[in-house]
Design a protein around this motif. Structure first.
Motif, short mmCIF file in Angstrom:
data_model
loop_
_atom_site.label_atom_id
_atom_site.label_comp_id
_atom_site.label_asym_id
_atom_site.label_seq_id
_atom_site.Cartn_x
_atom_site.Cartn_y
_atom_site.Cartn_z
N ASN A 103 82.68 22.23 -1.08
CA ASN A 103 81.33 21.68 -0.94
C ASN A 103 80.27 22.67 -1.41
O ASN A 103 79.27 22.28 -2.02
N VAL A 104 80.48 23.94 -1.10
CA VAL A 104 79.55 24.97 -1.56
C VAL A 104 79.51 25.00 -3.08
O VAL A 104 78.44 25.08 -3.70
N ARG A 105 80.68 24.93 -3.70
CA ARG A 105 80.74 24.97 -5.17
C ARG A 105 80.02 23.77 -5.78
O ARG A 105 79.27 23.92 -6.76
N LEU A 106 80.21 22.60 -5.22
CA LEU A 106 79.54 21.41 -5.74
C LEU A 106 78.03 21.49 -5.52
O LEU A 106 77.23 21.07 -6.38
N ALA A 107 77.63 22.05 -4.38
CA ALA A 107 76.21 22.22 -4.11
C ALA A 107 75.60 23.21 -5.09
O ALA A 107 74.44 23.05 -5.52
N ARG A 108 76.34 24.24 -5.45
CA ARG A 108 75.87 25.20 -6.46
C ARG A 108 75.60 24.50 -7.79
O ARG A 108 74.61 24.78 -8.47
N GLN A 109 76.49 23.60 -8.16
CA GLN A 109 76.31 22.87 -9.42
C GLN A 109 75.03 22.04 -9.39
O GLN A 109 74.26 22.02 -10.37
N ASN A 110 74.79 21.35 -8.28
CA ASN A 110 73.57 20.56 -8.15
C ASN A 110 72.33 21.45 -8.20
O ASN A 110 71.33 21.11 -8.84
N ALA A 111 72.40 22.60 -7.52
CA ALA A 111 71.26 23.52 -7.50
C ALA A 111 70.97 24.07 -8.88
O ALA A 111 69.80 24.33 -9.22
N ALA A 112 72.01 24.25 -9.69
CA ALA A 112 71.82 24.83 -11.03
C ALA A 112 71.37 23.82 -12.06
O ALA A 112 70.48 24.09 -12.88
N PHE A 113 71.95 22.61 -12.02
CA PHE A 113 71.76 21.66 -13.12
C PHE A 113 70.91 20.44 -12.78
O PHE A 113 70.53 19.69 -13.68
N ARG A 114 70.62 20.23 -11.50
CA ARG A 114 69.85 19.04 -11.12
C ARG A 114 68.42 19.38 -10.71
O ARG A 114 67.71 18.54 -10.19
N ARG A 115 68.02 20.61 -10.93
CA ARG A 115 66.66 20.99 -10.59
C ARG A 115 65.73 20.63 -11.75
O ARG A 115 66.18 20.25 -12.84
N ALA A 116 64.43 20.75 -11.52
CA ALA A 116 63.45 20.35 -12.53
C ALA A 116 63.61 21.14 -13.83
O ALA A 116 63.45 20.60 -14.92
N ASP A 117 63.95 22.42 -13.70
CA ASP A 117 64.16 23.28 -14.87
C ASP A 117 65.60 23.76 -14.84
O ASP A 117 65.89 24.83 -14.30
N PRO A 118 66.54 22.98 -15.40
CA PRO A 118 67.97 23.30 -15.25
C PRO A 118 68.35 24.66 -15.81
O PRO A 118 67.72 25.17 -16.75
N LEU A 119 69.36 25.24 -15.20
CA LEU A 119 69.90 26.50 -15.68
C LEU A 119 70.38 26.35 -17.11
O LEU A 119 71.10 25.40 -17.45
N ASP A 120 69.98 27.27 -17.97
CA ASP A 120 70.49 27.31 -19.35
C ASP A 120 71.83 28.04 -19.31
O ASP A 120 71.87 29.26 -19.14
N PHE A 121 72.92 27.28 -19.44
CA PHE A 121 74.26 27.81 -19.20
C PHE A 121 75.05 27.86 -20.49
O PHE A 121 75.25 26.84 -21.16
N ARG A 122 75.50 29.05 -20.86
CA ARG A 122 76.31 29.24 -22.06
C ARG A 122 77.64 29.86 -21.65
O ARG A 122 77.67 30.97 -21.10
N ALA A 123 78.72 29.13 -21.86
CA ALA A 123 80.03 29.58 -21.39
C ALA A 123 80.99 29.74 -22.56
O ALA A 123 81.05 28.90 -23.46
N VAL A 124 81.74 30.82 -22.52
CA VAL A 124 82.88 31.02 -23.42
C VAL A 124 84.13 30.97 -22.55
O VAL A 124 84.27 31.75 -21.59
N VAL A 125 85.02 30.04 -22.85
CA VAL A 125 86.22 29.81 -22.04
C VAL A 125 87.45 30.11 -22.89
O VAL A 125 87.59 29.56 -23.98
N ASP A 126 88.31 30.97 -22.39
CA ASP A 126 89.54 31.27 -23.11
C ASP A 126 90.44 30.03 -23.14
O ASP A 126 90.46 29.24 -22.19
#
Length: 300
Positions: free
Chosen positions: A165-188
């Protein structure tokens, strides 16, 4: 004691909304700036205040909160008389004690994890490299539960549920806010090929990764096996950047026994160089999506 030479107050920054952890880091940065402007060491300030030297360091690093009256005492030592400056720093101390949404989860998350959540919630951008797992901010509930259960085999089902639940709440806090987190990921590619939670859960996870990569504020690149050796072989990390003030930027790494925050300019420069290196070795966005879709077909 000489007064501070040309060190302008930053009241505008202090009035900006921020999480308690970021407030503490802002306060600590200002107190350190004031101390260094006077040419005083942490030991000297500790002696004048009757504090242990480690308390000065922890306060200046934002790792420990400090009461408003203690801030007043520090400012007296620094001979800071400007009312706006004193009021702004005292308010930072008070805000550093504020409860946030993750406070009720204190029994299942470590203080270090709590500190990271606060930084993540306030960051304007994040650059993430993951070499084994899909980034936490892009994980589905099923994938997150399987990962958490594997990493914490002694935790109760209730604790696992709380951590998911904490992890899902983190996602909402990062991407559902008025100014979403600019997220750049490199995944192996290894993170795509390792089946977490079973084939069905993994297919769902990879499809979610494809959907997330279509968001304008989320960029996903895959580092393929074909790239061979690369500069990121030492492991996963994230670089968090803050629009409020660049001197709050931090590198975050984790292991089984500790979560480490690196704040020195040299560390930030090193990890920024590493991230640009893995980006250069990774596929561009469109070929990365093609590879993810190919792995989905293999699993189906």
């Amino acid at each position: 004691m000489s007064r501070l030479p040309n060190l302008p107050p930053r009241i505008g920054d202090w009035n900006m909304p921020a999480t308690p952890t970021v407030q503490r880091r802002m306060l600590g940065a200002e107190l350190r700036r004031l101390r260094e402007g006077l040419g005083l060491t942490a030991d000297e300030i500790a002696a004048r205040l009757g504090w242990h030297q480690t308390k000065v360091s922890r306060v200046e690093n934002g790792r420990s909160g400090v009461r408003a009256h203690e801030v007043e005492a520090v400012l007296d030592v620094y001979e800071v008389t400007d009312p706006a400056t004193r009021d702004g720093l005292s308010r930072l101390a008070l805000e550093g004690k504020r409860r946030m949404w993750w406070t009720p989860y204190a029994d299942v998350i470590t203080p270090r994890y709590s500190s990271y959540i606060a930084l993540e919630a306030e960051a304007s951008s994040m650059r993430s490299f993951r070499h084994v797992l899909v980034p936490g901010l892009l994980q589905t509930p099923e994938y997150a539960r399987a990962v958490t259960s594997a990493l914490q085999p002694d935790s109760s089902p209730e604790a696992i549920d709380a951590l998911v639940n904490v992890r899902l709440a983190r996602q909402n806090a990062a991407f559902r806010r008025a100014d979403p987190l600019d997220f750049r990921a490199v995944v192996d590619e290894a993170a795509l090929r390792r089946v977490i939670g079973g084939p069905r859960a993994m297919v769902k996870q990879l499809r979610h990764l494809l959907e997330a990569s279509e968001e304008p504020h989320i960029t996903v690149q895959v580092l393929p096996f074909a790239s061979g050796e690369h500069i990121g072989l030492m492991g996963s990390f994230a670089i968090l950047q803050f629009r409020i003030r660049s001197d709050l930027d931090v590198v975050y790494t984790e292991s089984h026994t500790s979560n480490i925050q690196l704040e020195r300019a040299t560390d930030l420069m090193t990890y920024s160089r590493v991230f640009e290196g893995v980006c250069g070795a990774a596929l561009d966005v469109a070929p990365s999506r093609d590879l993810i879709a190919h792995v989905v077909k293999d699993l189906e």
